[in-house]
Design a protein around this motif. Structure first.
Motif, PDB file in Angstrom:
ATOM      1  N   MET A 147      -6.123 -19.947  11.548  1.00  0.00           N
ATOM      2  CA  MET A 147      -5.557 -22.018  10.476  1.00  0.00           C
ATOM      3  C   MET A 147      -6.616 -22.081  10.431  1.00  0.00           C
ATOM      4  SD  MET A 147      -1.883 -22.058  10.645  1.00  0.00           S
ATOM      5  CE  MET A 147      -1.578 -23.589  10.426  1.00  0.00           C
ATOM      6  N   PHE A 148      -7.603 -22.383  11.116  1.00  0.00           N
ATOM      7  CA  PHE A 148      -8.547 -23.146  11.187  1.00  0.00           C
ATOM      8  C   PHE A 148      -8.958 -22.786   9.100  1.00  0.00           C
ATOM      9  CE2 PHE A 148     -13.569 -22.963  11.010  1.00  0.00           C
ATOM     10  CZ  PHE A 148     -14.033 -23.949  10.464  1.00  0.00           C
ATOM     11  N   GLU A 149      -9.341 -20.721   9.151  1.00  0.00           N
ATOM     12  CA  GLU A 149      -9.410 -20.595   7.890  1.00  0.00           C
ATOM     13  C   GLU A 149      -8.956 -21.227   6.720  1.00  0.00           C
ATOM     14  OE1 GLU A 149     -12.776 -18.420   7.309  1.00  0.00           O
ATOM     15  OE2 GLU A 149     -12.467 -18.179   9.493  1.00  0.00           O
ATOM     16  N   GLN A 150      -7.517 -21.592   7.022  1.00  0.00           N
ATOM     17  CA  GLN A 150      -6.985 -22.067   5.832  1.00  0.00           C
ATOM     18  C   GLN A 150      -6.955 -23.232   6.016  1.00  0.00           C
ATOM     19  OE1 GLN A 150      -4.439 -20.499   3.907  1.00  0.00           O
ATOM     20  NE2 GLN A 150      -4.619 -22.931   3.247  1.00  0.00           N
ATOM     21  N   VAL A 151      -7.925 -23.915   6.850  1.00  0.00           N
ATOM     22  CA  VAL A 151      -7.180 -26.120   6.227  1.00  0.00           C
ATOM     23  C   VAL A 151      -8.793 -25.745   5.949  1.00  0.00           C
ATOM     24  CG1 VAL A 151      -8.837 -27.091   8.445  1.00  0.00           C
ATOM     25  CG2 VAL A 151      -6.513 -26.222   8.915  1.00  0.00           C
ATOM     26  N   TRP A 152     -10.034 -24.744   6.281  1.00  0.00           N
ATOM     27  CA  TRP A 152     -11.236 -24.847   5.741  1.00  0.00           C
ATOM     28  C   TRP A 152     -10.949 -24.443   4.381  1.00  0.00           C
ATOM     29  CZ3 TRP A 152     -16.009 -26.665   6.564  1.00  0.00           C
ATOM     30  CH2 TRP A 152     -17.082 -25.865   5.705  1.00  0.00           C
ATOM     31  N   ASP A 153     -10.260 -23.972   3.342  1.00  0.00           N
ATOM     32  CA  ASP A 153     -10.310 -23.617   2.380  1.00  0.00           C
ATOM     33  C   ASP A 153      -9.593 -24.898   1.251  1.00  0.00           C
ATOM     34  OD1 ASP A 153     -10.995 -20.768   2.493  1.00  0.00           O
ATOM     35  OD2 ASP A 153      -9.345 -19.939   2.571  1.00  0.00           O
ATOM     36  N   ASP A 154      -8.934 -25.466   2.307  1.00  0.00           N
ATOM     37  CA  ASP A 154      -8.184 -26.456   2.356  1.00  0.00           C
ATOM     38  C   ASP A 154      -8.829 -27.647   2.024  1.00  0.00           C
ATOM     39  OD1 ASP A 154      -5.503 -25.009   1.717  1.00  0.00           O
ATOM     40  OD2 ASP A 154      -4.324 -25.878   3.769  1.00  0.00           O
ATOM     41  N   ALA A 155      -9.725 -27.923   2.957  1.00  0.00           N
ATOM     42  CA  ALA A 155     -11.101 -29.010   2.383  1.00  0.00           C
ATOM     43  C   ALA A 155     -11.455 -28.810   1.770  1.00  0.00           C
ATOM     44  CB  ALA A 155     -11.250 -29.048   3.874  1.00  0.00           C
ATOM     45  N   TYR A 156     -11.940 -27.533   1.360  1.00  0.00           N
ATOM     46  CA  TYR A 156     -13.155 -27.623   0.634  1.00  0.00           C
ATOM     47  C   TYR A 156     -12.583 -27.453  -0.960  1.00  0.00           C
ATOM     48  CZ  TYR A 156     -16.412 -25.130  -2.883  1.00  0.00           C
ATOM     49  OH  TYR A 156     -17.677 -24.579  -2.959  1.00  0.00           O
ATOM     50  N   THR A 157     -10.832 -26.805  -1.177  1.00  0.00           N
ATOM     51  CA  THR A 157     -11.132 -26.990  -2.604  1.00  0.00           C
ATOM     52  C   THR A 157     -10.446 -28.773  -3.014  1.00  0.00           C
ATOM     53  OG1 THR A 157      -9.805 -25.024  -2.406  1.00  0.00           O
ATOM     54  CG2 THR A 157      -8.763 -26.803  -3.857  1.00  0.00           C
ATOM     55  N   TRP A 158     -10.169 -29.373  -1.837  1.00  0.00           N
ATOM     56  CA  TRP A 158      -9.579 -30.428  -2.123  1.00  0.00           C
ATOM     57  C   TRP A 158     -11.144 -31.536  -2.065  1.00  0.00           C
ATOM     58  CZ3 TRP A 158     -11.780 -34.778   2.034  1.00  0.00           C
ATOM     59  CH2 TRP A 158     -11.345 -35.573   1.601  1.00  0.00           C
ATOM     60  N   SER A 159     -11.919 -31.132  -1.243  1.00  0.00           N
ATOM     61  CA  SER A 159     -13.682 -32.348  -1.555  1.00  0.00           C
ATOM     62  C   SER A 159     -13.724 -32.315  -2.890  1.00  0.00           C
ATOM     63  CB  SER A 159     -14.608 -31.978  -0.616  1.00  0.00           C
ATOM     64  OG  SER A 159     -15.016 -30.551  -0.481  1.00  0.00           O
ATOM     65  N   LYS A 160     -13.317 -30.803  -4.019  1.00  0.00           N
ATOM     66  CA  LYS A 160     -14.780 -30.666  -5.021  1.00  0.00           C
ATOM     67  C   LYS A 160     -13.504 -31.501  -5.718  1.00  0.00           C
ATOM     68  CE  LYS A 160     -17.826 -28.641  -4.104  1.00  0.00           C
ATOM     69  NZ  LYS A 160     -19.475 -28.755  -4.542  1.00  0.00           N
ATOM     70  N   GLU A 161     -12.082 -31.636  -5.582  1.00  0.00           N
ATOM     71  CA  GLU A 161     -11.553 -32.394  -6.709  1.00  0.00           C
ATOM     72  C   GLU A 161     -11.630 -33.488  -6.868  1.00  0.00           C
ATOM     73  OE1 GLU A 161      -6.687 -33.265  -6.090  1.00  0.00           O
ATOM     74  OE2 GLU A 161      -7.138 -30.856  -6.368  1.00  0.00           O
ATOM     75  N   PHE A 162     -12.094 -34.341  -5.442  1.00  0.00           N
ATOM     76  CA  PHE A 162     -11.462 -36.155  -5.440  1.00  0.00           C
ATOM     77  C   PHE A 162     -13.123 -35.669  -5.658  1.00  0.00           C
ATOM     78  CE2 PHE A 162     -14.390 -38.405  -1.923  1.00  0.00           C
ATOM     79  CZ  PHE A 162     -13.284 -39.898  -1.853  1.00  0.00           C
ATOM     80  N   LEU A 163     -14.290 -34.849  -5.895  1.00  0.00           N
ATOM     81  CA  LEU A 163     -15.658 -35.287  -6.215  1.00  0.00           C
ATOM     82  C   LEU A 163     -15.269 -34.617  -8.085  1.00  0.00           C
ATOM     83  CD1 LEU A 163     -17.960 -32.897  -4.211  1.00  0.00           C
ATOM     84  CD2 LEU A 163     -17.644 -35.769  -4.150  1.00  0.00           C
ATOM     85  N   ARG A 164     -14.960 -34.941  -7.605  1.00  0.00           N
ATOM     86  CA  ARG A 164     -14.543 -34.281  -9.992  1.00  0.00           C
ATOM     87  C   ARG A 164     -13.406 -35.421 -10.307  1.00  0.00           C
ATOM     88  NH1 ARG A 164     -13.130 -29.411  -9.439  1.00  0.00           N
ATOM     89  NH2 ARG A 164     -10.989 -29.386  -8.409  1.00  0.00           N
ATOM     90  N   GLN A 165     -12.534 -36.752  -9.204  1.00  0.00           N
ATOM     91  CA  GLN A 165     -12.192 -37.433  -9.480  1.00  0.00           C
ATOM     92  C   GLN A 165     -13.179 -38.697  -9.864  1.00  0.00           C
ATOM     93  OE1 GLN A 165      -8.756 -37.826  -6.790  1.00  0.00           O
ATOM     94  NE2 GLN A 165      -7.531 -36.804  -7.616  1.00  0.00           N
ATOM     95  N   LEU A 166     -13.949 -37.989  -8.486  1.00  0.00           N
ATOM     96  CA  LEU A 166     -15.416 -39.215  -8.733  1.00  0.00           C
ATOM     97  C   LEU A 166     -16.185 -39.621  -9.604  1.00  0.00           C
ATOM     98  CD1 LEU A 166     -15.738 -39.860  -5.054  1.00  0.00           C
ATOM     99  CD2 LEU A 166     -14.299 -41.764  -5.881  1.00  0.00           C
ATOM    100  N   GLY A 167     -16.011 -38.328 -10.440  1.00  0.00           N
ATOM    101  CA  GLY A 167     -16.779 -38.152 -11.815  1.00  0.00           C
ATOM    102  C   GLY A 167     -18.285 -37.034 -11.227  1.00  0.00           C
ATOM    103  N   ARG A 216      -6.368 -36.611   4.311  1.00  0.00           N
ATOM    104  CA  ARG A 216      -6.761 -35.798   4.122  1.00  0.00           C
ATOM    105  C   ARG A 216      -7.696 -35.498   5.788  1.00  0.00           C
ATOM    106  NH1 ARG A 216      -6.539 -32.825  -1.272  1.00  0.00           N
ATOM    107  NH2 ARG A 216      -3.629 -32.994  -1.074  1.00  0.00           N
ATOM    108  N   SER A 217      -9.275 -36.284   5.530  1.00  0.00           N
ATOM    109  CA  SER A 217      -9.637 -36.831   5.981  1.00  0.00           C
ATOM    110  C   SER A 217      -9.722 -36.453   7.683  1.00  0.00           C
ATOM    111  CB  SER A 217     -10.700 -37.875   5.624  1.00  0.00           C
ATOM    112  OG  SER A 217     -10.825 -37.696   4.907  1.00  0.00           O
ATOM    113  N   ILE A 218      -8.640 -37.290   8.478  1.00  0.00           N
ATOM    114  CA  ILE A 218      -8.279 -37.368   9.497  1.00  0.00           C
ATOM    115  C   ILE A 218      -7.811 -35.910  10.198  1.00  0.00           C
ATOM    116  CG2 ILE A 218      -6.921 -37.690  10.981  1.00  0.00           C
ATOM    117  CD1 ILE A 218      -7.385 -41.005   9.758  1.00  0.00           C
TER     118      ILE A 218
END
Length: 182
Positions: A8-28, A56-58
């Motif tokens: 599950m950690f591997e899945q959480v890590w992948d999700d967090a990485y994908t989400w963080s890149k998407e979030f940074l794109r939203q912020l420009g 998601r962060s929590i």
């Protein structure tokens, strides 16, 4: 306890990485990292987007805390095994040292006994081999010389007893001197 990473950690890590890149794109900031995000950037987002980020962060922080707790348990177990292994190594080294000490003592005793026995046998051989009286006495030597002289043909040989020999001497001159003296 063997450490096996939680799938599950591997899945959480992948999700967090994908989400963080998407979030940074939203912020420009598509090439930035999460450490570059500040309050001004967060104020640009609407409430549902901020709520989604917070949730998601929590969840991600909670998963990381569980993972760290598991790692602590594994670390504690590994330390215990390491200490146990070190104790076993120390015990084996002590046994080896005791065994080597015993072998050295046995070797010392064996060598000491062997040297004593051989010294005694050598000493007895030397004592037995020493003749009680000389093997060649003067009377025997005279008898042997007389026999040799008697058996030899005197017409061909001349023996002169008591004449000293010197290096480089001329025998014919010495013989002449002896005859002249006679």
């Amino acid at each position: 306890m063997e450490f096996e990473p939680d799938p599950m950690f591997e899945q959480v890590w992948d999700d967090a990485y994908t989400w963080s890149k998407e979030f940074l794109r939203q912020l420009g900031k598509p090439y930035g990292n999460l450490g570059d995000v500040d309050v001004k950037d967060m104020n640009k987002l609407n409430k549902p987007a901020v709520s989604d980020i917070a949730a998601r962060s929590i969840r991600f922080v909670g998963d990381l805390m569980n993972y760290v707790k598991d790692l602590k348990a594994v670390n504690s177990c590994m330390r215990s095994k390491l200490i146990s292994s070190q104790d076993q190594v120390i015990n084996v080294q002590e046994e080896l040292t005791a065994c080597k000490t015993e072998q050295i003592e046995v070797l010392k005793t064996t060598v000491t006994n062997s040297v004593k026995a051989e010294f005694k046998s050598y000493s007895s051989v030397v004592q037995q081999s020493i003749p009680k009286e000389p093997t060649l006495n003067p009377a025997t030597l005279q008898t042997v010389v007389k026999r040799v002289v008697e058996e030899e043909d005197r017409s061909r040989n001349l023996m002169i007893f008591g004449l000293a020999e010197e290096d480089g001497e001329k025998i014919s001159e010495k013989v002449e001197e002896v005859f002249e003296t006679l």
